[in-house]
Scaffold this motif. Structure first.
Motif, PDB file in Angstrom:
ATOM      1  N   GLN A  38      21.797 -76.698   1.839  1.00 21.81           N
ATOM      2  CA  GLN A  38      22.580 -77.907   1.596  1.00 21.81           C
ATOM      3  C   GLN A  38      23.234 -77.858   0.213  1.00 21.81           C
ATOM      4  OE1 GLN A  38      19.377 -78.003   2.598  1.00 21.81           O
ATOM      5  NE2 GLN A  38      19.302 -79.108   4.523  1.00 21.81           N
ATOM      6  N   LEU A  39      22.474 -77.454  -0.794  1.00 27.16           N
ATOM      7  CA  LEU A  39      23.020 -77.349  -2.146  1.00 27.16           C
ATOM      8  C   LEU A  39      24.060 -76.235  -2.238  1.00 27.16           C
ATOM      9  CD1 LEU A  39      19.870 -77.778  -4.410  1.00 27.16           C
ATOM     10  CD2 LEU A  39      21.602 -79.463  -3.898  1.00 27.16           C
ATOM     11  N   ARG A  40      23.797 -75.108  -1.585  1.00 26.02           N
ATOM     12  CA  ARG A  40      24.703 -73.966  -1.642  1.00 26.02           C
ATOM     13  C   ARG A  40      26.068 -74.315  -1.057  1.00 26.02           C
ATOM     14  NH1 ARG A  40      23.249 -70.383   2.178  1.00 26.02           N
ATOM     15  NH2 ARG A  40      21.120 -70.462   1.427  1.00 26.02           N
ATOM     16  N   ASN A  41      26.072 -75.072   0.065  1.00 27.14           N
ATOM     17  CA  ASN A  41      27.333 -75.420   0.714  1.00 27.14           C
ATOM     18  C   ASN A  41      28.147 -76.409  -0.118  1.00 27.14           C
ATOM     19  OD1 ASN A  41      26.696 -73.776   2.856  1.00 27.14           O
ATOM     20  ND2 ASN A  41      25.765 -75.402   4.041  1.00 27.14           N
ATOM     21  N   ALA A  42      27.495 -77.300  -0.819  1.00 25.63           N
ATOM     22  CA  ALA A  42      28.192 -78.323  -1.595  1.00 25.63           C
ATOM     23  C   ALA A  42      28.454 -77.886  -3.038  1.00 25.63           C
ATOM     24  CB  ALA A  42      27.372 -79.608  -1.592  1.00 25.63           C
ATOM     25  N   TRP A  43      28.016 -76.712  -3.434  1.00 25.10           N
ATOM     26  CA  TRP A  43      28.123 -76.274  -4.823  1.00 25.10           C
ATOM     27  C   TRP A  43      29.556 -75.894  -5.163  1.00 25.10           C
ATOM     28  CZ3 TRP A  43      24.169 -76.850  -8.023  1.00 25.10           C
ATOM     29  CH2 TRP A  43      24.270 -76.299  -9.290  1.00 25.10           C
ATOM     30  N   ASN A  44      30.013 -76.289  -6.342  1.00 25.42           N
ATOM     31  CA  ASN A  44      31.331 -75.940  -6.844  1.00 25.42           C
ATOM     32  C   ASN A  44      31.134 -75.005  -8.034  1.00 25.42           C
ATOM     33  OD1 ASN A  44      33.925 -75.743  -7.724  1.00 25.42           O
ATOM     34  ND2 ASN A  44      34.295 -77.940  -7.873  1.00 25.42           N
ATOM     35  N   GLU A  45      31.635 -73.770  -7.919  1.00 22.68           N
ATOM     36  CA  GLU A  45      31.421 -72.757  -8.963  1.00 22.68           C
ATOM     37  C   GLU A  45      32.120 -73.114 -10.269  1.00 22.68           C
ATOM     38  OE1 GLU A  45      29.481 -70.078  -8.828  1.00 22.68           O
ATOM     39  OE2 GLU A  45      28.887 -70.459  -6.773  1.00 22.68           O
ATOM     40  N   LYS A  46      33.180 -73.916 -10.191  1.00 20.40           N
ATOM     41  CA  LYS A  46      33.961 -74.225 -11.381  1.00 20.40           C
ATOM     42  C   LYS A  46      33.343 -75.327 -12.226  1.00 20.40           C
ATOM     43  CE  LYS A  46      38.371 -72.593  -9.718  1.00 20.40           C
ATOM     44  NZ  LYS A  46      38.437 -72.296  -8.344  1.00 20.40           N
ATOM     45  N   LYS A  47      32.322 -76.006 -11.700  1.00 24.26           N
ATOM     46  CA  LYS A  47      31.687 -77.100 -12.429  1.00 24.26           C
ATOM     47  C   LYS A  47      30.324 -76.657 -12.945  1.00 24.26           C
ATOM     48  CE  LYS A  47      34.074 -80.774 -10.092  1.00 24.26           C
ATOM     49  NZ  LYS A  47      33.979 -82.015  -9.367  1.00 24.26           N
ATOM     50  N   SER A  48      29.835 -77.405 -13.922  1.00 23.22           N
ATOM     51  CA  SER A  48      28.531 -77.079 -14.500  1.00 23.22           C
ATOM     52  C   SER A  48      27.415 -77.535 -13.561  1.00 23.22           C
ATOM     53  CB  SER A  48      28.372 -77.768 -15.853  1.00 23.22           C
ATOM     54  OG  SER A  48      28.271 -79.166 -15.672  1.00 23.22           O
ATOM     55  N   VAL A  49      26.197 -77.122 -13.878  1.00 32.51           N
ATOM     56  CA  VAL A  49      25.042 -77.467 -13.055  1.00 32.51           C
ATOM     57  C   VAL A  49      24.839 -78.976 -13.042  1.00 32.51           C
ATOM     58  CG1 VAL A  49      22.554 -77.203 -12.796  1.00 32.51           C
ATOM     59  CG2 VAL A  49      23.927 -75.267 -13.500  1.00 32.51           C
ATOM     60  N   SER A  50      24.917 -79.599 -14.211  1.00 34.54           N
ATOM     61  CA  SER A  50      24.690 -81.047 -14.273  1.00 34.54           C
ATOM     62  C   SER A  50      25.782 -81.812 -13.540  1.00 34.54           C
ATOM     63  CB  SER A  50      24.588 -81.505 -15.723  1.00 34.54           C
ATOM     64  OG  SER A  50      25.758 -81.168 -16.424  1.00 34.54           O
ATOM     65  N   GLN A  51      27.035 -81.349 -13.609  1.00 32.85           N
ATOM     66  CA  GLN A  51      28.120 -82.009 -12.875  1.00 32.85           C
ATOM     67  C   GLN A  51      27.925 -81.872 -11.371  1.00 32.85           C
ATOM     68  OE1 GLN A  51      31.462 -80.000 -14.571  1.00 32.85           O
ATOM     69  NE2 GLN A  51      31.912 -81.661 -16.037  1.00 32.85           N
ATOM     70  N   ASN A  52      27.571 -80.678 -10.919  1.00 37.60           N
ATOM     71  CA  ASN A  52      27.333 -80.466  -9.483  1.00 37.60           C
ATOM     72  C   ASN A  52      26.213 -81.369  -8.978  1.00 37.60           C
ATOM     73  OD1 ASN A  52      29.053 -78.504  -8.170  1.00 37.60           O
ATOM     74  ND2 ASN A  52      28.259 -77.025  -9.639  1.00 37.60           N
ATOM     75  N   LEU A  53      25.102 -81.404  -9.701  1.00 36.30           N
ATOM     76  CA  LEU A  53      23.966 -82.215  -9.258  1.00 36.30           C
ATOM     77  C   LEU A  53      24.291 -83.703  -9.306  1.00 36.30           C
ATOM     78  CD1 LEU A  53      21.014 -80.252 -10.862  1.00 36.30           C
ATOM     79  CD2 LEU A  53      21.697 -80.280  -8.476  1.00 36.30           C
ATOM     80  N   ALA A  54      25.070 -84.140 -10.299  1.00 40.81           N
ATOM     81  CA  ALA A  54      25.447 -85.550 -10.388  1.00 40.81           C
ATOM     82  C   ALA A  54      26.329 -85.947  -9.215  1.00 40.81           C
ATOM     83  CB  ALA A  54      26.169 -85.808 -11.704  1.00 40.81           C
ATOM     84  N   GLU A  55      27.231 -85.060  -8.786  1.00 38.48           N
ATOM     85  CA  GLU A  55      28.076 -85.354  -7.620  1.00 38.48           C
ATOM     86  C   GLU A  55      27.258 -85.482  -6.352  1.00 38.48           C
ATOM     87  OE1 GLU A  55      31.141 -82.484  -7.188  1.00 38.48           O
ATOM     88  OE2 GLU A  55      32.427 -83.418  -8.704  1.00 38.48           O
ATOM     89  N   MET A  56      26.160 -84.741  -6.278  1.00 33.62           N
ATOM     90  CA  MET A  56      25.313 -84.782  -5.085  1.00 33.62           C
ATOM     91  C   MET A  56      24.316 -85.931  -5.130  1.00 33.62           C
ATOM     92  SD  MET A  56      24.462 -80.771  -4.640  1.00 33.62           S
ATOM     93  CE  MET A  56      25.637 -79.578  -5.193  1.00 33.62           C
ATOM     94  N   GLY A  57      24.223 -86.592  -6.251  1.00 34.16           N
ATOM     95  CA  GLY A  57      23.277 -87.698  -6.373  1.00 34.16           C
ATOM     96  C   GLY A  57      21.887 -87.240  -6.790  1.00 34.16           C
ATOM     97  N   LEU A  58      21.809 -86.046  -7.361  1.00 36.00           N
ATOM     98  CA  LEU A  58      20.534 -85.509  -7.824  1.00 36.00           C
ATOM     99  C   LEU A  58      20.516 -85.514  -9.349  1.00 36.00           C
ATOM    100  CD1 LEU A  58      20.343 -82.470  -5.406  1.00 36.00           C
ATOM    101  CD2 LEU A  58      19.187 -84.651  -5.160  1.00 36.00           C
TER     102      LEU A  58
END
Length: 178
Positions: A38-58
């Motif tokens: 689930q995380l792999r499919n929604a991950w954006n390589e151009k964004k940081s880890v904290s930005q990716n997790l914040a977009e996912m609600g984590l």
């Protein structure tokens, strides 16, 4: 001590390789593989880890997600709605993780087929006499009576239906003989 063959050669620049492709390939190889689908499919390589997790609600930092309340601050001054003000752009990730977590855990405990056959043989020939089981010629590993008892208990715990059916068939054969 002699050097390896070709170690004295001068390094030559290879003009035919694409350096940009090599760099992106190296970056991808160095990046860790995300195990969670689930995380792999929604991950954006151009964004940081904290930005990716914040977009996912984590939460990236649990201390910021659930801050520790100080004793000096009165409980009425803190508004709980302000703490969860972050906008969740990808709620499907959290929903998928919750759905996966709510599935019942699969019971993977089992013993090998050889162990099952060994225990069934011992029970068939010796019933509950573990000392006789230890002396049996099929006891290849020279298990002690306590070790055999543990193996029988494991068999009864991990395969209760099979064990019950086996015991009933033994009792049925005993009834037929008498």
């Amino acid at each position: 001590m002699p050097k390896a063959k070709g170690a004295n050669k001068r390094k030559k620049f290879n003009y035919s390789t694409n350096r940009r492709k090599l760099k992106t390939k190296a970056i991808k190889a160095a990046a860790p593989r995300i195990e969670c689908a689930q995380l792999r499919n929604a991950w954006n390589e151009k964004k940081s880890v904290s930005q990716n997790l914040a977009e996912m609600g984590l939460a990236f930092d649990p201390n910021k997600a659930l801050p520790v309340l100080r004793k000096k601050v009165a409980p009425m001054e803190i508004d709980p709605s302000e703490a969860s003000g972050a906008l969740v752009k990808k709620p499907y990730v959290v929903n998928a993780l919750v759905a996966e977590a709510s599935l019942p855990e699969k019971d993977t405990h089992s013993i090998s087929r050889d162990m099952i056959e060994y225990v069934q043989y011992m029970i068939k020939h010796h019933r509950d006499n573990y000392k006789e089981m230890a002396k049996d010629e099929k006891n290849y590993y020279q298990d002690t009576p306590k070790q055999i008892r543990r193996k029988v208990e494991l068999y009864k715990r991990y395969h209760p239906q099979e064990c019950e059916a086996f015991m009933q068939s033994l009792n049925q054969k005993k009834m037929d003989l008498s």
